[in-house]
Motif scaffolding. Structure first.
Motif, PDB file in Angstrom:
ATOM      1  N   MET A 149       0.829  -1.205   0.000  1.00  0.00           N
ATOM      2  CA  MET A 149       0.000   0.000   0.000  1.00  0.00           C
ATOM      3  C   MET A 149       0.864   1.256   0.000  1.00  0.00           C
ATOM      4  O   MET A 149       0.613   2.201  -0.760  1.00  0.00           O
ATOM      5  CB  MET A 149      -0.935  -0.006   1.218  1.00  0.00           C
ATOM      6  CG  MET A 149      -1.894   1.171   1.252  1.00  0.00           C
ATOM      7  SD  MET A 149      -3.229   0.951   2.452  1.00  0.00           S
ATOM      8  CE  MET A 149      -2.316   1.167   3.986  1.00  0.00           C
ATOM      9  N   ALA A 150       1.885   1.257   0.841  1.00  0.00           N
ATOM     10  CA  ALA A 150       2.771   2.424   0.924  1.00  0.00           C
ATOM     11  C   ALA A 150       3.463   2.683  -0.403  1.00  0.00           C
ATOM     12  O   ALA A 150       3.636   3.838  -0.821  1.00  0.00           O
ATOM     13  CB  ALA A 150       3.795   2.215   2.034  1.00  0.00           C
ATOM     14  N   ARG A 151       3.823   1.621  -1.073  1.00  0.00           N
ATOM     15  CA  ARG A 151       4.520   1.765  -2.354  1.00  0.00           C
ATOM     16  C   ARG A 151       3.570   2.330  -3.419  1.00  0.00           C
ATOM     17  O   ARG A 151       3.955   3.188  -4.221  1.00  0.00           O
ATOM     18  CB  ARG A 151       5.075   0.410  -2.789  1.00  0.00           C
ATOM     19  CG  ARG A 151       5.761   0.432  -4.138  1.00  0.00           C
ATOM     20  CD  ARG A 151       6.436  -0.901  -4.432  1.00  0.00           C
ATOM     21  NE  ARG A 151       7.855  -0.829  -4.189  1.00  0.00           N
ATOM     22  CZ  ARG A 151       8.677  -1.871  -4.254  1.00  0.00           C
ATOM     23  NH1 ARG A 151       8.192  -3.065  -4.503  1.00  0.00           N
ATOM     24  NH2 ARG A 151       9.958  -1.730  -4.048  1.00  0.00           N
ATOM     25  N   ILE A 152       2.319   1.857  -3.448  1.00  0.00           N
ATOM     26  CA  ILE A 152       1.341   2.357  -4.425  1.00  0.00           C
ATOM     27  C   ILE A 152       1.090   3.840  -4.213  1.00  0.00           C
ATOM     28  O   ILE A 152       1.109   4.643  -5.151  1.00  0.00           O
ATOM     29  CB  ILE A 152       0.015   1.564  -4.322  1.00  0.00           C
ATOM     30  CG1 ILE A 152       0.216   0.117  -4.747  1.00  0.00           C
ATOM     31  CG2 ILE A 152      -1.068   2.222  -5.175  1.00  0.00           C
ATOM     32  CD1 ILE A 152      -0.966  -0.786  -4.418  1.00  0.00           C
ATOM     33  N   VAL A 153       0.843   4.220  -2.960  1.00  0.00           N
ATOM     34  CA  VAL A 153       0.558   5.623  -2.650  1.00  0.00           C
ATOM     35  C   VAL A 153       1.783   6.498  -2.952  1.00  0.00           C
ATOM     36  O   VAL A 153       1.668   7.572  -3.527  1.00  0.00           O
ATOM     37  CB  VAL A 153       0.131   5.776  -1.176  1.00  0.00           C
ATOM     38  CG1 VAL A 153      -0.009   7.240  -0.795  1.00  0.00           C
ATOM     39  CG2 VAL A 153      -1.188   5.044  -0.939  1.00  0.00           C
ATOM     40  N   GLY A 154       2.961   5.987  -2.589  1.00  0.00           N
ATOM     41  CA  GLY A 154       4.189   6.732  -2.833  1.00  0.00           C
ATOM     42  C   GLY A 154       4.465   6.963  -4.304  1.00  0.00           C
ATOM     43  O   GLY A 154       5.051   7.984  -4.682  1.00  0.00           O
ATOM     44  N   SER A 155       4.026   6.028  -5.143  1.00  0.00           N
ATOM     45  CA  SER A 155       4.272   6.151  -6.587  1.00  0.00           C
ATOM     46  C   SER A 155       3.256   7.057  -7.280  1.00  0.00           C
ATOM     47  O   SER A 155       3.439   7.429  -8.441  1.00  0.00           O
ATOM     48  CB  SER A 155       4.218   4.765  -7.245  1.00  0.00           C
ATOM     49  OG  SER A 155       2.874   4.283  -7.305  1.00  0.00           O
ATOM     50  N   GLY A 156       2.170   7.375  -6.582  1.00  0.00           N
ATOM     51  CA  GLY A 156       1.130   8.201  -7.176  1.00  0.00           C
ATOM     52  C   GLY A 156       0.105   7.435  -7.978  1.00  0.00           C
ATOM     53  O   GLY A 156      -0.795   8.021  -8.587  1.00  0.00           O
ATOM     54  N   ALA A 157       0.202   6.103  -7.982  1.00  0.00           N
ATOM     55  CA  ALA A 157      -0.746   5.290  -8.755  1.00  0.00           C
ATOM     56  C   ALA A 157      -2.117   5.233  -8.103  1.00  0.00           C
ATOM     57  O   ALA A 157      -3.118   4.936  -8.758  1.00  0.00           O
ATOM     58  CB  ALA A 157      -0.203   3.874  -8.936  1.00  0.00           C
ATOM     59  N   GLY A 158      -2.179   5.493  -6.801  1.00  0.00           N
ATOM     60  CA  GLY A 158      -3.446   5.434  -6.102  1.00  0.00           C
ATOM     61  C   GLY A 158      -3.408   6.208  -4.801  1.00  0.00           C
ATOM     62  O   GLY A 158      -2.367   6.728  -4.410  1.00  0.00           O
ATOM     63  N   TYR A 159      -4.556   6.265  -4.154  1.00  0.00           N
ATOM     64  CA  TYR A 159      -4.670   6.974  -2.870  1.00  0.00           C
ATOM     65  C   TYR A 159      -5.547   6.136  -1.937  1.00  0.00           C
ATOM     66  O   TYR A 159      -6.356   5.317  -2.399  1.00  0.00           O
ATOM     67  CB  TYR A 159      -5.298   8.357  -3.064  1.00  0.00           C
ATOM     68  CG  TYR A 159      -6.692   8.316  -3.654  1.00  0.00           C
ATOM     69  CD1 TYR A 159      -7.827   8.293  -2.843  1.00  0.00           C
ATOM     70  CD2 TYR A 159      -6.876   8.262  -5.039  1.00  0.00           C
ATOM     71  CE1 TYR A 159      -9.100   8.221  -3.383  1.00  0.00           C
ATOM     72  CE2 TYR A 159      -8.146   8.192  -5.595  1.00  0.00           C
ATOM     73  CZ  TYR A 159      -9.257   8.181  -4.750  1.00  0.00           C
ATOM     74  OH  TYR A 159     -10.522   8.093  -5.293  1.00  0.00           O
ATOM     75  N   VAL A 160      -5.384   6.334  -0.647  1.00  0.00           N
ATOM     76  CA  VAL A 160      -6.173   5.576   0.330  1.00  0.00           C
ATOM     77  C   VAL A 160      -7.562   6.192   0.440  1.00  0.00           C
ATOM     78  O   VAL A 160      -7.713   7.342   0.875  1.00  0.00           O
ATOM     79  CB  VAL A 160      -5.495   5.555   1.708  1.00  0.00           C
ATOM     80  CG1 VAL A 160      -6.365   4.785   2.707  1.00  0.00           C
ATOM     81  CG2 VAL A 160      -4.106   4.920   1.622  1.00  0.00           C
ATOM     82  N   ALA A 161      -8.569   5.435   0.021  1.00  0.00           N
ATOM     83  CA  ALA A 161      -9.953   5.892   0.119  1.00  0.00           C
ATOM     84  C   ALA A 161     -10.531   5.604   1.497  1.00  0.00           C
ATOM     85  O   ALA A 161     -11.402   6.336   1.974  1.00  0.00           O
ATOM     86  CB  ALA A 161     -10.801   5.224  -0.957  1.00  0.00           C
TER      87      ALA A 161
END
Length: 271
Positions: A149-161
């Motif tokens: 999750m941290a990697r996805i958010v850090g890359s800008g591909a997604g955000y925590v809804a």
């Protein structure tokens, strides 16, 4: 990882080699076929496997749910607009195992928010694929966990809804270490040694003074940039799995029609 790196296995004469199995539901069959002797399925996957006829038992636990833990969440595709449970209706959402912990827990959360989870399209997708599937638009969101999750958010591909798992009761097992019953009976000394090593590792993990070292041990096996690894939130350890805590998952699964009958939980836990 801690039990191996701190020598808690080796001092008990155990040679434990970790193996990555990307999809959680694949773990019980691997145990049954003796491809692996011990595995870490989620409680719901384990309970489904037992009902399906696999004679396997719980030796010990891994992590536990915590209302303070924001290391699990619904991560939406950047620009997708998902902000709450209602927004999930009709969307395609990836989970790392149909019937596994994240899937069952997320469906329970949807119901608590007044959403019929049957109106959500769930797709089985392994943790390492989540970022690419969001980035490519194949999925609208994923139910995922740190460190992914941290990697996805850090890359800008997604955000925590939503950090949806904070709605779950504290102290539920998120992972159980299991083995075939006949393997445990034939290798009781090794089984007890494994239990003791995990219990010792749990004490090590629970000590805040060991936090940096725990992250180093995790980083050896799960390759992450140091800056990401430093922010990963650790679940509290739960080496002892109780009948009530396993029963919570059984009850959720019965309600979601993932089990036909409530199992005899006492017979599934090696004391």
């Amino acid at each position: 990882f801690v039990a191996r790196e701190e020598g808690y296995f080796s001092k008990r004469g155990l040679d434990i080699e970790p193996k990555l199995i990307p999809l959680n539901p694949s773990i019980p069959p691997a145990i049954q076929s003796d491809s692996i002797q011990l595995g870490g399925p989620t409680p719901s996957v384990f309970l489904q496997a037992v009902e399906g006829g696999l004679d396997q038992v719980v030796l010990t636990g891994g992590g536990a749910t915590s209302k303070k833990n924001t290391g699990i969440g619904l991560v939406a595709r950047a620009g997708g607009g998902i902000k709450n449970a209602q927004d999930c209706i009709g969307k395609k959402i990836g989970v790392p195992g149909l019937g596994a912990f994240l899937h069952v827990g997320f469906r329970a959360w949807l119901k608590s928010q007044g959403v019929d989870y049957n109106q959500v399209n769930f797709v089985e997708a392994a943790f390492p694929q989540h970022g690419d599937l969001l980035r490519g638009g194949t999925l609208d969101a994923v139910v995922t966990a740190d460190p992914f999750m941290a990697r996805i958010v850090g890359s800008g591909a997604g955000y925590v809804a939503s950090y949806y798992s904070t709605f779950l009761p504290d102290g539920l097992p998120t992972l159980v270490f299991t083995a075939r019953r006949d393997w445990v009976q034939k290798n009781m000394q090794a089984a007890k040694g494994f239990q003791a090593a995990i219990a010792e590792a749990a004490k090590f993990v629970a000590n805040p003074a060991n936090d940096a070292k725990v992250r180093v041990h995790i980083g050896k096996y799960i390759k992450l940039p140091p800056q990401v690894l430093a922010t990963v939130q650790m679940s509290p350890p739960l080496p002892v799995v109780s009948e009530p805590s396993l029963g919570w998952w059984a009850d959720q699964m019965l309600e979601q029609k993932l089990l036909k009958a409530r199992p005899n939980l006492a017979s599934l836990i090696v004391k």
